[in-house]
Write a protein that holds these residues in place. Structure first.
Motif, short mmCIF file in Angstrom:
data_model
loop_
_atom_site.label_atom_id
_atom_site.label_comp_id
_atom_site.label_asym_id
_atom_site.label_seq_id
_atom_site.Cartn_x
_atom_site.Cartn_y
_atom_site.Cartn_z
N SER A 28 0.84 -1.20 0.00
CA SER A 28 0.00 0.00 0.00
C SER A 28 0.87 1.25 0.00
O SER A 28 1.43 1.62 1.04
CB SER A 28 -0.91 0.00 1.23
N VAL A 45 0.00 4.46 -0.35
CA VAL A 45 -0.62 5.67 0.21
C VAL A 45 -1.07 5.47 1.65
O VAL A 45 -0.72 6.25 2.54
CB VAL A 45 -1.80 6.14 -0.67
N LYS A 70 -0.93 3.72 5.17
CA LYS A 70 0.04 2.98 5.96
C LYS A 70 -0.54 2.64 7.33
O LYS A 70 -1.20 3.47 7.97
CB LYS A 70 1.32 3.81 6.15
N ASP A 97 -3.46 8.07 6.34
CA ASP A 97 -3.45 8.48 4.93
C ASP A 97 -2.28 9.43 4.74
O ASP A 97 -2.28 10.56 5.25
CB ASP A 97 -4.78 9.19 4.60
N THR A 98 -1.26 8.98 4.00
CA THR A 98 -0.05 9.78 3.86
C THR A 98 -0.22 10.97 2.92
O THR A 98 0.68 11.81 2.81
CB THR A 98 1.11 8.91 3.37
N LEU A 99 -1.35 11.06 2.22
CA LEU A 99 -1.60 12.22 1.36
C LEU A 99 -2.25 13.37 2.11
O LEU A 99 -2.14 14.53 1.71
CB LEU A 99 -2.48 11.82 0.17
N ALA A 132 6.22 5.10 5.91
CA ALA A 132 6.20 5.88 4.66
C ALA A 132 7.60 6.10 4.12
O ALA A 132 7.78 6.37 2.92
CB ALA A 132 5.51 7.22 4.89
N ARG A 192 9.90 11.12 4.00
CA ARG A 192 10.11 10.76 2.60
C ARG A 192 11.26 11.57 1.98
O ARG A 192 12.02 11.05 1.17
CB ARG A 192 8.82 10.95 1.82
#
Length: 778
Positions: free
Chosen positions: A439, A441, A443, A632-634, A749, A775
């Protein structure tokens, strides 16, 4: 205090799950809180005029404009207070009202004047003129604790607690982590705000009905403000709509203002703070900043640690000293730290004076070592639970805290093992890794964290309590004790203890409002000691009555005292029996005393404030929680998917109430760790998050769909009330697992190659920033 147990029915009252004694009244809306009580004829209403500036010199207040508002009866400043213009708990550095011309204005929202009117609305309208009628010369405010620390501004002297040679241990350690992070404060957000209702009595007496955790302190402070002896002031509290520490010391200002207003007008006066004003006037949990260095070996075992803790105390001392003391004493949490040096600084800022909050500094102290071990594990590429286990307190030289208390009844390892098994931690760790690999996006994160929490006031003389128990001729029992009921079920537990002692059904016992005219010189209901202290005191009083009745029954029936048994509302011995009420009537006719006082003082405590050493805690409560989150990493949004909790309450007095306390503490602590963010305007010092519209607390929607809470169930090794353990504060540390699960997900991430720069609260914005940082570095 340590009399042998008496024979009772096996189906006793203690240890059973019972509803809260006011549960039906709560649900029906018939449980009266201070503002619900019928108002006496002629009651007036007070409001506070607040400082419009965070820091300045007061030049004057145009009270004539305030008095000209329709409905206003009186308006006054500090010079109208007959006695001492002080409501500081330990240090006399907090004025009730700001003072006269030349006084320093300390924070935006500080009470400067009080107004009294025929209606609450009229009083608030007049108070709202504060921006127009208060004149001042502005000064630059200090709003950040680290800025105050750099300037050497503190409300109490700095503290140091050390063992061994931390600097040498750090220098010799194979590995070293250095961290700079923080945790924010937290608003109490009790459902019932601060309120006091002052009623003048004959011959200079004053009754104050007050929503407070500390009636005795309110009595003393009101007496000082009125320049009257304590016996002239009665403070009563039947129940609070929540307290969480916010009504331990900070209920003083409303109580003192209402009482002064009542004296000046000769009429009853009620002061109920509006929610916005409550936020602006009163303090909250201390936010902390940490600078921490930890040396460790290849397995993550701590070899040496140095930590500097800086708290935002606000403008006055309040309880910041004891809060910092407890934070330093809880830095070790469940872990053996062979060489450690801790420094604590309570920084003075131009913000509200921060105060007690559930955990009282303990959570802030324990959070620091948990953060460090989490970072150690990530840098070594090991599971954080393995690193935590490697550092657990052991036996021999590994069972003493940095302040010198032996860690007895150490149950952390078996408790954590049981939770790891029941939560299926190992398999879920693998499942989380597999999910994250597939996945890009979303995590997942998983964490299991333990806790150790010391139980007792860390000021020895406060560990005492008194109670009164009255037995009436119909066999019913009335109890009064020094603790206050704020929804936690204290009165229910005390009633269970007394019913058990006298062999009566629960319904035969009633607990009345806390009242300074019944039990004097009481301690605050705080430090999780409510049931421990007041339960023991009530048990002592009930036991004295029972012993008199036993002696009477033994004489009456010509049997040995050991043969007399109380159970199920009856008394029997030697083949003879009668109801408890019949025995009471017979005893009354023989002039046997059917009421008694009781007293309890926690044994074996000691504390040296100068050396920061001793035995400040009677025992330790333990617990652990395992949490799984989805991030949600976005967007930085997250959800708690599942939480498993195993918590130590000893032999529970009331499992239903204790589980409720654990559940509530978990959700409240999760709010502190993740969403409850306090924001002050960087220039004006206005608390921007001063209402439900701007301050986010957890709701029912934030409770995980899988929430498994169990009690460990091992009796307390110490002689606490029926071998139970305190449950109010310790479980607030359980949701550390939520924060570190979020940190685990953020770390994923970046492929777990970078330690996430995430402080608490881990808001969605903070999470998103941490994801981007991870990141970028990865």
């Amino acid at each position: 205090m340590n009399a042998p147990a008496h024979p009772l029915s096996a189906a006793g009252v203690v240890g059973r799950s019972r509803p809260h004694e006011s549960a039906a009244a709560h649900v029906a809306g018939s449980a009266p809180y201070t503002d619900d009580l019928p108002e006496l004829a002629g009651t007036l209403h007070a409001a506070l005029g607040l400082s419009p500036v965070a820091h300045g010199v007061l030049r004057g207040v145009d009270l004539e404009r305030v008095r000209a508002v329709p409905g206003v009866v009186d308006a006054f400043c500090a010079d109208a207070i007959p006695g001492e213009n002080q409501c500081g708990s330990l240090v006399k550095d907090e004025p009730i009202l700001a003072g006269g011309p030349g006084a320093v204005l300390r924070h935006l929202g500080q009470p400067v004047y009080a107004v009294v009117a025929t209606t609450r609305e009229a009083a608030r309208r007049a108070a709202a003129l504060a921006k127009e009628v208060i004149t001042f010369d502005a000064l630059p405010p200090v709003l950040d604790a680290m800025q105050a620390h750099a300037a050497g501004q503190y409300v109490v002297p700095p503290m140091r607690l050390a063992r061994g040679d931390a600097a040498a241990a750090l220098a010799a350690a194979p590995h070293r982590v250095e961290l700079d992070f923080g945790v924010g404060g937290q608003e109490h957000f009790y459902l019932e705000g601060q309120i006091a209702y002052a009623q003048p009595q004959e011959q200079g007496g004053m009754t104050v009905l007050c929503s407070t955790q500390h009636p005795s302190e309110m009595q003393h402070l009101v007496a000082h403000a009125l320049h009257r002896p304590s016996h002239a002031v009665q403070v009563e509290c039947r129940r609070m709509g929540g307290g969480f520490g916010g009504k331990e010391s900070q209920s003083a200002l409303p109580a003192c203002v209402a009482a002064v207003a009542a004296v000046r007008t000769g009429r009853p006066v009620k002061l109920r703070l509006d929610r916005d004003d409550d936020f602006l006037v009163t303090g909250r949990r201390h936010g902390f900043r940490y600078q921490l260095a930890l040396g460790h070996d290849d397995d993550g075992r701590a070899l040496g640690a140095e930590v500097t803790m800086v708290s935002n105390a606000g403008h006055s001392a309040d309880l910041s000293g004891p809060v910092m003391t407890r934070a330093l004493c809880h830095f070790d949490n469940c872990y053996w730290l062979p060489d450690v040096a801790m420094q604590g600084y309570a920084a003075r800022t131009n913000t509200q004076s921060n105060t007690a909050f559930r955990g009282f500094g303990g959570p802030q102290g324990a959070f620091a070592i948990e953060y460090a071990l989490d970072s150690v594990a990530r840098r070594l590429g090991r599971d954080a639970l393995d690193v935590r286990r490697a550092n657990f307190y052991g036996v021999g030289e590994r069972d003493f805290t940095p302040y010198g208390q032996r860690v007895e009844d150490n149950i952390v390892a078996p408790l954590v093992d049981e939770l790891a098994a029941s939560s299926d931690y190992a398999a879920r760790r693998q499942a989380v890794a597999a999910f994250n690999a597939a996945s890009p996006v979303l995590k997942k994160g998983l964490a299991l964290t333990p806790l150790k929490f010391g139980i007792s006031f860390n000021v020895v003389h406060l560990n005492q309590a008194g109670a009164l128990v009255h037995v009436y001729l119909d066999g019913s029992v009335l109890v009064n004790h020094g603790g206050t009921e704020m929804g936690q079920g204290l009165n229910t537990k005390v009633a269970q203890v007394v019913a058990h002692e006298l062999g009566l059904p629960f319904e035969a016992v009633r607990v009345t409002a806390t009242d300074t005219q019944k039990v004097a010189n009481t301690s605050a209901t705080a430090a999780s000691t409510g049931s421990d202290l007041n339960g023991k005191a009530a048990q002592d009083a009930a036991r004295r009555i029972r012993e008199r009745l036993v002696a009477f029954a033994a004489r009456r029936w010509s049997v040995a005292a050991d043969d007399v048994q109380f159970a199920d509302g009856r008394v029997q011995a030697g083949g003879q029996a009668m109801s408890f009420a019949e025995l009471c009537n017979a005893a009354y006719l023989e002039r046997v005393q059917l009421w008694s006082e009781g007293f309890y003082a926690t044994p074996g405590l000691s504390w040296d404030r100068q050396t920061m050493s001793g035995k400040p805690f009677y025992y330790f409560a333990w617990g652990a929680a395992c949490s799984e989150v989805l991030v949600d990493t976005l967007t930085g949004e997250w959800r708690l998917l599942r939480a498993d909790v195993l918590h130590d309450v000893g032999a529970s007095l009331n499992p239903a109430l204790d589980i409720g306390q654990v559940e509530g503490a978990f959700v409240q602590g999760m709010g502190w760790m993740t969403m409850e963010e306090l924001v002050w305007h960087p220039k004006t010092g206005l608390l921007a998050t001063h209402a439900p519209s701007t301050y986010k607390i957890p709701t029912a929607n934030d409770v995980p769909p899988e929430f498994h809470v169990r009690l460990f169930g091992r009796p307390n090794a110490q002689d606490s009330i029926h071998r139970s353990k305190a449950v109010g504060e310790p479980p607030l540390l359980l949701p550390f697992s939520v924060f570190f699960a979020i940190r685990d997900a953020v770390s994923a991430a970046g492929g777990h190659r970078v330690d996430p720069p995430l402080s608490a609260p881990a808001t969605s914005e903070a999470i998103l920033a941490a994801v981007q940082a991870v990141r970028s570095a990865a």
